[in-house]
Design an enzyme around this catalytic site. Structure first.
Site, PDB file in Angstrom:
ATOM      1  N   TRP A 122       5.954  -8.397  -6.307  1.00  0.00           N
ATOM      2  CA  TRP A 122       7.380  -8.252  -6.021  1.00  0.00           C
ATOM      3  C   TRP A 122       8.251  -8.800  -7.144  1.00  0.00           C
ATOM      4  CZ3 TRP A 122       5.425  -5.142  -3.211  1.00  0.00           C
ATOM      5  CH2 TRP A 122       5.130  -5.206  -1.865  1.00  0.00           C
ATOM      6  N   ASN A 237       9.755  -0.866  -2.397  1.00  0.00           N
ATOM      7  CA  ASN A 237       8.433  -0.898  -1.784  1.00  0.00           C
ATOM      8  C   ASN A 237       8.469  -0.131  -0.477  1.00  0.00           C
ATOM      9  OD1 ASN A 237       5.698  -1.795  -1.081  1.00  0.00           O
ATOM     10  ND2 ASN A 237       6.742  -3.101   0.422  1.00  0.00           N
ATOM     11  N   GLU A 238       7.761   0.992  -0.436  1.00  0.00           N
ATOM     12  CA  GLU A 238       7.585   1.818   0.750  1.00  0.00           C
ATOM     13  C   GLU A 238       8.899   2.242   1.410  1.00  0.00           C
ATOM     14  OE1 GLU A 238       3.103   0.456   2.078  1.00  0.00           O
ATOM     15  OE2 GLU A 238       4.795  -0.368   3.216  1.00  0.00           O
ATOM     16  N   TYR A 318      -3.700   3.466   3.944  1.00  0.00           N
ATOM     17  CA  TYR A 318      -4.096   2.486   4.947  1.00  0.00           C
ATOM     18  C   TYR A 318      -4.608   3.190   6.207  1.00  0.00           C
ATOM     19  CZ  TYR A 318      -1.824  -1.244   2.298  1.00  0.00           C
ATOM     20  OH  TYR A 318      -1.486  -2.158   1.334  1.00  0.00           O
ATOM     21  N   GLU A 358      -1.056   1.080  -3.310  1.00  0.00           N
ATOM     22  CA  GLU A 358      -1.701   0.166  -2.364  1.00  0.00           C
ATOM     23  C   GLU A 358      -2.796   0.937  -1.647  1.00  0.00           C
ATOM     24  OE1 GLU A 358       0.899  -1.646   0.466  1.00  0.00           O
ATOM     25  OE2 GLU A 358       2.499  -2.049  -0.989  1.00  0.00           O
ATOM     26  N   TRP A 401      -5.146  -3.577  -2.239  1.00  0.00           N
ATOM     27  CA  TRP A 401      -4.384  -4.560  -1.473  1.00  0.00           C
ATOM     28  C   TRP A 401      -5.375  -5.451  -0.744  1.00  0.00           C
ATOM     29  CZ3 TRP A 401       0.935  -5.177  -1.139  1.00  0.00           C
ATOM     30  CH2 TRP A 401       1.379  -6.100  -0.188  1.00  0.00           C
TER      31      TRP A 401
END
Length: 468
Positions: A122, A237-238, A318, A358, A401
């Protein structure tokens, strides 16, 4: 005396000097190592563009140069730059406290020892505890110096950084904090998704980007926007905007902010940070999503990455969080299909590299996975990426990740890999890293893997042919 005599001889033979210069230029051009100045470009301009030059250990040549994009591949100094990497998002927080700052060095050193060359972390902490940005355009200098340290340590261990500029989620502030700042200033905001449309809130974000990119590192004296240690910026982020499933609101924000970032830093690569879901603009791809909700969060993999200024595509992976529990045995198959679909789209529809920023499955959450299943999943991800790499495709790299050093397990979200305590997983990461380095060193981007170099044996580098 001999050197002076040689100089005098050359000085009296301008045609010889010209021929030598011409031959040298051709040689450098063939090997993809030229960095010739453009008309009117000064030596300082060249330094600003390419960054400081130090010995490189990542298999892409002798220069610690800025990563660039040529077609659907990343390159450094004209050589391919395929990579294997990792996430450790909380490096800024550990660097603030002197008692934990050493953990930053630990994770970079351990990652570098197994050939990982890119880390995603980050570049924000908005509001709250140990905030970098305490309020709009108000910064904590001690926290900023901690981030300076993160960049300087990454450079020390030859690890480049992917740096998201804000979070979609409330952790570390995110778009929710920006909206709360707007409400506190008197704005009539009713949704966190107003982050993407309110002019004042967008102004907060733009101001943060300007401050961050123009920051001069107190350890290296290099401005962030000039530092080759930065692999790329990510807008968010996302990012998700579920209040507008059509995706129009988010797409307009991506385009506006991509232009803003590029107006400050035209050198570094820029990504979106999206998860790679397909939305209404890509009806023929919706069946590839892991669930129906994924197609209704305001993103679209193809449309988002056609925005002017975006240099590479972004997707995450994921299956344990996305797929129904009944599909728990299909993680590896989903990974193969997901990666194939996105590399195909990056090759054909986008003609740009794609980074799986990720990927992971939990090894500790009850009923979700275990270390054996995690390793099977990682192996499937690496095999799918290698399939793209072997044909010179768009699969630029993937980032696990996440990697932890010892002594930080108290922050484990279930996905942590402590390299020193997971030898099987660590060996898998090291092998994939070596594969990427071999491909990077085989030939120049111009060759596009079509030359005979790709057919040679690899005993000299310690890998049999069937491992490639």
């Amino acid at each position: 005396m001999a050197m002076n005599k040689e100089k005098n001889t050359i000085a009296t033979s301008p045609s010889l000097l010209f021929r030598c210069f011409l031959l040298l230029t051709i040689f450098l051009a063939i090997n993809g190592r030229t960095n010739a100045a453009l008309p009117g470009q000064t030596e300082q301009d060249m330094k600003n563009h390419t960054g400081s030059r130090v010995r490189d250990l990542d298999g892409v040549g002798d220069e610690w140069g800025v990563v660039e994009r040529q077609g659907n591949q990343f390159v450094v100094g004209g050589q391919p730059f395929y990579f294997n990497g990792f996430n450790t998002y909380w490096l800024l927080m550990l660097a603030v406290d002197q008692s934990t700052r050493g953990k930053v060095s630990d994770v970079f050193r351990q990652a570098s020892s197994i050939g990982l060359t890119v880390c995603r972390t980050w570049a924000f902490n908005d509001g709250g505890w140990r905030a970098l940005q305490k309020s709009p355009s108000v910064y904590d200098e001690d926290v900023f110096k901690a981030f300076d340290f993160v960049l300087s340590e990454a450079r020390k261990y030859k690890i480049r950084l992917v740096l998201p500029l804000v979070n979609n989620w409330e952790s570390y502030g995110g778009k929710a904090q920006y909206v709360r700042w707007g409400i506190a200033s008197g704005l009539n905001l009713t949704s966190y998704d107003d982050f993407f449309s309110d002019p004042t809130v967008k102004g907060y974000y733009k101001a943060h980007v300007k401050v961050l990119l123009n920051r001069a590192n107190t350890f290296t004296n290099i401005t962030y926007k000039d530092d080759p240690t930065v692999f790329a910026w990510e807008l968010m982020n996302e990012p998700r905007c579920p209040s507008d499933p059509s995706g129009d609101k988010l797409q307009e924000w991506i385009q506006e902010m991509a232009f803003h970032v590029k107006s400050i830093d035209s050198v570094h690569l820029l990504g979106t940070g999206t998860e790679g879901f397909y939305g209404p603009p890509s009806p023929g791809r919706l069946q590839l999503n892991p669930n129906t909700v994924a197609g209704q969060v305001g993103t679209d993999f193809i449309r988002n990455h056609k925005a002017l200024g975006i240099d590479y595509a972004s997707a995450h992976l994921y299956p344990d969080a996305w797929l129904p529990k009944s599909a728990s045995n299909d993680y590896a198959q989903f990974a193969t299909t997901w990666i194939q679909a996105h590399t195909d789209d990056a090759d054909a529809a986008l003609r740009m590299p794609v980074v799986f920023g990720e990927f992971g499955v939990s090894s500790s959450k009850a009923g979700r996975s275990n270390s054996t299943q995690r390793n099977t999943f990682i192996a499937a991800v690496y095999a799918a990426m290698l399939n793209s790499t072997k044909r010179g495709g768009s699969g630029g790299g993937c980032l696990l990740w996440q990697v932890f050093p010892e002594g930080t397990e108290y922050m484990d979200d279930g996905y942590a890999v402590v390299l020193t305590k997971a030898p099987n997983t660590s060996n898998m990461l090291a092998l994939q890293s070596k594969r990427m380095q071999i491909f990077n060193s085989r030939c120049s981007w111009r060759c596009h893997w079509s030359c005979k170099k790709k057919n040679r044996t690899d005993h000299a580098v310690g890998l049999p042919r069937d491992e490639l």
